[in-house]
Write a protein that holds these residues in place. Structure first.
Motif, PDB file in Angstrom:
ATOM      1  N   UNK A  22       0.846  -1.196   0.000  1.00  0.00           N
ATOM      2  CA  UNK A  22       0.000   0.000   0.000  1.00  0.00           C
ATOM      3  C   UNK A  22       0.882   1.247   0.000  1.00  0.00           C
ATOM      4  N   UNK A  23       0.280   2.406  -0.197  1.00  0.00           N
ATOM      5  CA  UNK A  23       1.049   3.651  -0.198  1.00  0.00           C
ATOM      6  C   UNK A  23       1.616   3.962   1.178  1.00  0.00           C
ATOM      7  N   UNK A  24       0.848   3.635   2.238  1.00  0.00           N
ATOM      8  CA  UNK A  24       1.342   3.860   3.596  1.00  0.00           C
ATOM      9  C   UNK A  24       0.785   2.794   4.519  1.00  0.00           C
ATOM     10  N   UNK A  25       1.431   2.625   5.654  1.00  0.00           N
ATOM     11  CA  UNK A  25       0.987   1.655   6.645  1.00  0.00           C
ATOM     12  C   UNK A  25      -0.035   2.331   7.548  1.00  0.00           C
ATOM     13  N   UNK A  26      -1.234   1.720   7.614  1.00  0.00           N
ATOM     14  CA  UNK A  26      -2.307   2.309   8.406  1.00  0.00           C
ATOM     15  C   UNK A  26      -3.386   1.282   8.700  1.00  0.00           C
ATOM     16  N   UNK A  37      -5.572  -3.862   7.908  1.00  0.00           N
ATOM     17  CA  UNK A  37      -4.370  -3.037   7.969  1.00  0.00           C
ATOM     18  C   UNK A  37      -3.721  -3.012   6.594  1.00  0.00           C
ATOM     19  N   UNK A  38      -3.422  -1.816   6.121  1.00  0.00           N
ATOM     20  CA  UNK A  38      -2.645  -1.659   4.892  1.00  0.00           C
ATOM     21  C   UNK A  38      -1.180  -1.507   5.283  1.00  0.00           C
ATOM     22  N   UNK A  39      -0.304  -2.209   4.555  1.00  0.00           N
ATOM     23  CA  UNK A  39       1.128  -2.158   4.839  1.00  0.00           C
ATOM     24  C   UNK A  39       1.874  -1.603   3.638  1.00  0.00           C
ATOM     25  N   UNK A  40       2.818  -0.720   3.889  1.00  0.00           N
ATOM     26  CA  UNK A  40       3.637  -0.152   2.821  1.00  0.00           C
ATOM     27  C   UNK A  40       4.696  -1.140   2.339  1.00  0.00           C
ATOM     28  N   UNK A  48       6.669  -7.850   4.707  1.00  0.00           N
ATOM     29  CA  UNK A  48       5.348  -7.403   5.164  1.00  0.00           C
ATOM     30  C   UNK A  48       5.080  -7.883   6.586  1.00  0.00           C
ATOM     31  N   UNK A  49       5.435  -9.120   6.897  1.00  0.00           N
ATOM     32  CA  UNK A  49       5.216  -9.638   8.252  1.00  0.00           C
ATOM     33  C   UNK A  49       6.046  -8.875   9.275  1.00  0.00           C
ATOM     34  N   UNK A  54       6.213  -4.778  13.640  1.00  0.00           N
ATOM     35  CA  UNK A  54       6.747  -3.497  14.117  1.00  0.00           C
ATOM     36  C   UNK A  54       5.628  -2.462  14.269  1.00  0.00           C
ATOM     37  N   UNK A  55       4.692  -2.441  13.331  1.00  0.00           N
ATOM     38  CA  UNK A  55       3.577  -1.492  13.368  1.00  0.00           C
ATOM     39  C   UNK A  55       2.675  -1.749  14.572  1.00  0.00           C
ATOM     40  N   UNK A  56       2.312  -3.006  14.801  1.00  0.00           N
ATOM     41  CA  UNK A  56       1.458  -3.355  15.944  1.00  0.00           C
ATOM     42  C   UNK A  56       2.173  -3.014  17.255  1.00  0.00           C
ATOM     43  N   UNK A  57       3.437  -3.370  17.364  1.00  0.00           N
ATOM     44  CA  UNK A  57       4.210  -3.075  18.575  1.00  0.00           C
ATOM     45  C   UNK A  57       4.260  -1.570  18.831  1.00  0.00           C
TER      46      UNK A  57
END
Length: 97
Positions: A22-26, A37-40, A48-49, A54-57
């Protein structure tokens, strides 16, 4: 309790639907009974994993070592287990508005 969040002894379990590249992680909302969840990051070599963990943390204010991918290594549908999750985890994981 939202359907994507299960609370257990000293941990929570998250049901996620992940859209890589995705364009950004959100966090964008719901996808059935899962949090979407969209991941960049690209879904190549576990990027991606790793980005998801890292995003969830970061959203929960925890160390990455407390966030574990339980199922869905190569799937869009993933289950994440979080140890020592904060009491307001559901609020912290809601989409930004």
């Amino acid at each position: 309790m939202p359907p994507w969040l299960l609370v257990g002894e000293g941990r929570i379990t998250l049901k996620l639907h992940v859209q890589p590249n995705a364009k950004k992680t959100e966090i964008v909302g719901l996808h059935g009974d899962a949090l979407k969840i969209r991941l960049a990051a690209m879904p190549i070599d576990g990027q991606a994993n790793a980005n998801l963990i890292a995003f969830i943390a970061d959203r929960l204010g925890l160390a990455k070592s407390l966030v574990n991918l339980k199922t869905g290594q190569s799937s869009r549908r993933k289950v994440i287990e979080v140890k020592a999750a904060p009491a307001d985890a559901a609020r912290r994981l809601l989409p930004d508005r």
